[in-house]
Design a protein around this motif. Structure first.
Motif, PDB file in Angstrom:
ATOM      1  N   THR A   1      39.611  47.323  32.464  1.00  0.00           N
ATOM      2  CA  THR A   1      40.891  46.714  33.382  1.00  0.00           C
ATOM      3  C   THR A   1      40.312  45.086  33.388  1.00  0.00           C
ATOM      4  O   THR A   1      41.429  44.427  33.756  1.00  0.00           O
ATOM      5  N   GLY A   2      39.270  44.567  33.071  1.00  0.00           N
ATOM      6  CA  GLY A   2      38.844  43.352  33.598  1.00  0.00           C
ATOM      7  C   GLY A   2      38.898  42.959  34.848  1.00  0.00           C
ATOM      8  O   GLY A   2      39.183  41.762  35.144  1.00  0.00           O
TER       9      GLY A   2
ATOM     10  N   ARG B   1      46.601  44.617  36.610  1.00  0.00           N
ATOM     11  CA  ARG B   1      46.079  43.565  35.659  1.00  0.00           C
ATOM     12  C   ARG B   1      47.192  43.256  34.736  1.00  0.00           C
ATOM     13  O   ARG B   1      47.241  42.016  34.451  1.00  0.00           O
ATOM     14  N   GLY B   2      47.962  44.396  34.398  1.00  0.00           N
ATOM     15  CA  GLY B   2      49.147  44.141  33.633  1.00  0.00           C
ATOM     16  C   GLY B   2      50.085  43.315  33.976  1.00  0.00           C
ATOM     17  O   GLY B   2      50.888  42.621  33.340  1.00  0.00           O
ATOM     18  N   GLU B   3      50.137  43.169  35.297  1.00  0.00           N
ATOM     19  CA  GLU B   3      51.070  42.299  36.036  1.00  0.00           C
ATOM     20  C   GLU B   3      50.371  40.814  36.263  1.00  0.00           C
ATOM     21  O   GLU B   3      51.187  40.101  36.956  1.00  0.00           O
ATOM     22  N   GLY B   4      49.316  40.525  35.762  1.00  0.00           N
ATOM     23  CA  GLY B   4      48.488  39.467  36.058  1.00  0.00           C
ATOM     24  C   GLY B   4      47.852  39.104  37.222  1.00  0.00           C
ATOM     25  O   GLY B   4      47.529  37.899  37.518  1.00  0.00           O
ATOM     26  N   LYS B   5      47.642  40.182  38.154  1.00  0.00           N
ATOM     27  CA  LYS B   5      46.849  39.966  39.386  1.00  0.00           C
ATOM     28  C   LYS B   5      45.486  40.358  38.831  1.00  0.00           C
ATOM     29  O   LYS B   5      44.968  41.180  38.309  1.00  0.00           O
ATOM     30  N   THR B   6      44.505  39.540  39.857  1.00  0.00           N
ATOM     31  CA  THR B   6      43.261  39.532  39.569  1.00  0.00           C
ATOM     32  C   THR B   6      42.738  40.881  40.948  1.00  0.00           C
ATOM     33  O   THR B   6      43.208  40.802  41.811  1.00  0.00           O
TER      34      THR B   6
ATOM     35  N   VAL C   1      44.063  41.468  44.861  1.00  0.00           N
ATOM     36  CA  VAL C   1      44.030  42.949  45.251  1.00  0.00           C
ATOM     37  C   VAL C   1      42.396  43.454  45.550  1.00  0.00           C
ATOM     38  O   VAL C   1      41.581  43.151  44.417  1.00  0.00           O
ATOM     39  N   VAL C   2      42.155  44.185  46.523  1.00  0.00           N
ATOM     40  CA  VAL C   2      40.891  45.170  46.293  1.00  0.00           C
ATOM     41  C   VAL C   2      41.546  46.442  46.349  1.00  0.00           C
ATOM     42  O   VAL C   2      42.225  46.718  47.268  1.00  0.00           O
ATOM     43  N   LEU C   3      40.845  47.299  45.517  1.00  0.00           N
ATOM     44  CA  LEU C   3      41.170  48.646  45.430  1.00  0.00           C
ATOM     45  C   LEU C   3      39.777  49.432  46.001  1.00  0.00           C
ATOM     46  O   LEU C   3      38.596  49.387  45.241  1.00  0.00           O
TER      47      LEU C   3
ATOM     48  N   PRO D   1      37.613  40.161  38.947  1.00  0.00           N
ATOM     49  CA  PRO D   1      37.912  39.480  37.954  1.00  0.00           C
ATOM     50  C   PRO D   1      37.769  38.115  37.741  1.00  0.00           C
ATOM     51  O   PRO D   1      37.408  37.527  38.565  1.00  0.00           O
ATOM     52  N   ALA D   2      38.087  38.262  36.528  1.00  0.00           N
ATOM     53  CA  ALA D   2      38.011  36.988  36.477  1.00  0.00           C
ATOM     54  C   ALA D   2      39.372  36.286  36.222  1.00  0.00           C
ATOM     55  O   ALA D   2      40.387  37.056  35.878  1.00  0.00           O
ATOM     56  N   ALA D   3      39.626  35.174  36.495  1.00  0.00           N
ATOM     57  CA  ALA D   3      40.839  34.507  36.837  1.00  0.00           C
ATOM     58  C   ALA D   3      41.508  34.536  34.927  1.00  0.00           C
ATOM     59  O   ALA D   3      40.825  34.263  34.215  1.00  0.00           O
TER      60      ALA D   3
END
Length: 371
Positions: free
Chosen positions: A216-217, A187-192, A247-249, A29-31
């Motif tokens: 998902t960016g 990402r919808g919750e604003g997490k990178t 987070v790492v998935l 992600p980008a922040a």
């Protein structure tokens, strides 16, 4: 269960093994701000129908409960037919309860749950008439009681950054798609998010991870097909630290739980992760294909032992699913269930709700806003 109840259940089971069942069997992600998320590929976004080509409005998507009910239709249909056959114009007695127990076992709910439901329905009702709707209501209550303790949300601890989620499962269970949907939610919750394309055995899985990362960016860490997945895990956690990602998935190749050498590779991935962060992975999600039935019990047992599974995601509730197995898993392992999936779309993965699942598998109808 009481001693007498235990004897009754066992004798009833043996009697039925030899005389057969009068109930209807189950079908084998980008922040910064998150970019817009594109819809995931799925049946609803595939080639346009003739009506769509002519400019007709698309058919509205079913509400969540209706999609869940449709996904559990194989199990709920078998149970519903059995209940109707047994309890229509018939008094409640030991034989009818035996038949009901057969139906529930064949629907993969497991002997323990089937026995509890049998006892709950029989309590105070012997030699009395009982209608199928009452039986379905009691069934839903008992299934909810079994599942409520394991219906737990996936909690990302913000003090553990990056929070590493390792996703495991057998071939074809839907791990990569689940990762994409989780990335969209996070990402919808604003997490990178950093997605690690750890299924290096399949070029298609790597490409799928690329697509989800773009949509998902999320940031993506990948290597060429056939690369060492443990090395990629090291790269992913290291990069996430450098990016200060939330987070790492981590995707992994599908592996059969009875293949010792493949399970050893999974242990290696975990060992290598710990070289970067001794606490990683912070969560290990086992993705279960809802169509496999009893084999899911073996998957939970062996992946739990090897990978330290912390929670479950059940996917592919598509009408062919044998969803009753989730009740048997809850009884045997008390493993948290975080999500349930009914399709390929990004909004087809929902937090697991015990009451919704219980009513859907019991075949209970809802109307209006409750759908």
């Amino acid at each position: 269960m009481t001693e007498n109840g235990d004897k009754t259940a066992k004798s009833g089971l043996m009697r039925r093994l030899f005389r057969g069942s009068a109930a209807a069997p189950a079908d084998p992600p980008a922040a910064g701000a998150s970019p817009p998320i594109e819809p995931a590929p799925g049946p609803e976004t595939s080639a346009a129908s003739p009506q769509a080509a002519e400019g007709a409005p698309p058919e509205p998507k079913k509400q969540w409960f209706q999609r869940l009910k449709s996904g559990l239709s194989r199990s709920s249909g078998a149970i519903g037919r059995g209940v109707a056959d047994i309890f229509t114009k018939r008094k409640l007695d030991a034989e009818s309860l035996d038949d009901l127990e057969d139906v529930l076992i064949q629907a993969d709910l497991g002997l323990a749950a089937a026995t509890r439901i049998r006892e709950a329905i029989g309590r105070g009702r012997y030699e009395k008439g009982v209608d199928p709707d009452s039986v379905r209501a009691i069934l839903a209550d008992e299934v909810e009681r079994a599942l409520e303790p394991v219906a737990r949300p996936l909690v990302v601890d913000p003090t553990k950054r990056p929070f590493v989620i390792l996703v495991v499962g057998v071939n074809g269970s839907g791990k990569t798609t689940t990762i994409g949907k989780l990335a969209a939610t996070l990402r919808g919750e604003g997490k990178t998010v950093v997605i690690a394309a750890g299924d290096t055995f399949r070029a298609a899985a790597i490409e799928q991870a690329r697509v989800w990362a773009r949509r998902t960016g999320s940031d993506l860490v990948e290597r060429e097909q056939g690369a060492d997945a443990a090395g990629l895990a090291f790269d992913a956690v290291t990069r996430a630290r450098a990016l200060n990602a939330d987070v790492v998935l981590m995707d992994t190749a599908g592996r059969l739980q009875n293949r010792t050498e493949l399970m050893s590779e999974l242990e290696k991935i975990i060992r290598v992760m710990k070289k970067v962060d001794p606490e990683a992975p912070h969560a290990v999600l086992l993705v279960l294909d809802a169509t496999v039935g009893q084999n899911a019990l073996s998957q939970v047992e062996i992946f739990g032992r090897v990978a330290g599974v912390t929670g479950l995601v059940m996917t592919k509730l598509d009408g062919t699913a044998r969803g009753g197995i989730l009740v048997a898993i809850a009884d045997r392992f008390a493993m948290p269930v975080h999500f349930i999936g009914v399709g390929e779309g990004v909004d087809d993965l929902e937090p697991f709700a015990a009451r919704d699942f219980a009513e859907a598998i019991a075949g209970i109808e809802r109307t209006g806003a409750d759908q």
